[in-house]
Each structure stands twice: as C-alpha cells, then as structure tokens.
Design a protein around this motif. Structure first.
Motif, PDB file in Angstrom:
ATOM      1  N   GLU A  48     -65.984  14.774 -18.218  1.00  0.00           N
ATOM      2  CA  GLU A  48     -65.166  15.880 -18.728  1.00  0.00           C
ATOM      3  C   GLU A  48     -64.371  15.287 -19.888  1.00  0.00           C
ATOM      4  O   GLU A  48     -63.726  14.262 -19.705  1.00  0.00           O
ATOM      5  CB  GLU A  48     -64.238  16.357 -17.617  1.00  0.00           C
ATOM      6  CG  GLU A  48     -63.491  17.613 -17.891  1.00  0.00           C
ATOM      7  CD  GLU A  48     -62.664  18.015 -16.680  1.00  0.00           C
ATOM      8  OE1 GLU A  48     -61.474  17.641 -16.644  1.00  0.00           O
ATOM      9  OE2 GLU A  48     -63.224  18.661 -15.779  1.00  0.00           O
ATOM     10  N   GLN A  55     -61.610  15.676 -23.135  1.00  0.00           N
ATOM     11  CA  GLN A  55     -60.535  16.396 -23.819  1.00  0.00           C
ATOM     12  C   GLN A  55     -60.277  15.684 -25.131  1.00  0.00           C
ATOM     13  O   GLN A  55     -60.066  14.473 -25.147  1.00  0.00           O
ATOM     14  CB  GLN A  55     -59.260  16.396 -22.995  1.00  0.00           C
ATOM     15  CG  GLN A  55     -59.335  17.219 -21.739  1.00  0.00           C
ATOM     16  CD  GLN A  55     -58.041  17.146 -20.970  1.00  0.00           C
ATOM     17  OE1 GLN A  55     -57.218  16.260 -21.162  1.00  0.00           O
ATOM     18  NE2 GLN A  55     -57.861  18.088 -20.055  1.00  0.00           N
ATOM     19  N   GLU A  56     -60.312  16.427 -26.222  1.00  0.00           N
ATOM     20  CA  GLU A  56     -60.101  15.830 -27.552  1.00  0.00           C
ATOM     21  C   GLU A  56     -58.658  15.480 -27.772  1.00  0.00           C
ATOM     22  O   GLU A  56     -57.744  16.048 -27.377  1.00  0.00           O
ATOM     23  CB  GLU A  56     -60.571  16.795 -28.642  1.00  0.00           C
ATOM     24  CG  GLU A  56     -62.045  17.037 -28.596  1.00  0.00           C
ATOM     25  CD  GLU A  56     -62.901  15.816 -28.918  1.00  0.00           C
ATOM     26  OE1 GLU A  56     -62.489  14.991 -29.755  1.00  0.00           O
ATOM     27  OE2 GLU A  56     -63.950  15.676 -28.307  1.00  0.00           O
TER      28      GLU A  56
END
Length: 55
Positions: A52, A54-55
C-alpha cells in the motif's frame, strides 16, 4: 513516500521476496518511509500488488 506491506511474500517468486526485503519490509503491516527516487519507485512498482503506497 510511505510504503506498507499488506500481503504475504510466501509463495511469491524469489525476485519479489528479495525486493520486499530490500525495501526494508519484513512483516505484514510494517510501514516504512522511503525516499521517492527512480530506483525505489521501480522496486515498488515490481511488488505493487503486495504494498500500500502513500505519496
């Protein structure tokens, strides 16, 4: 960039297992903050189905 291991590497090809280890992830649910370099992005792209992101 934050990455989290959400699926197991058991039964995965050796290159995927080694890539997850190289990203510094060992256990499901483990999160890591990594720099978004082209090399890291390529590694994340290789195992994106296990992570997963997230930037």
């Amino acid at each position: 960039m934050k990455i989290k291991l959400v699926r197991s590497v058991i039964g995965r090809p050796e290159n995927q297992v080694k890539t997850v280890q190289a990203l510094g992830l060992r256990k499901i649910g483990q999160t890591r903050e990594v720099e978004a370099t082209p090399a890291i992005r390529g590694m994340v792209n290789t195992v994106k189905h296990l992570l997963e992101v997230q930037e």
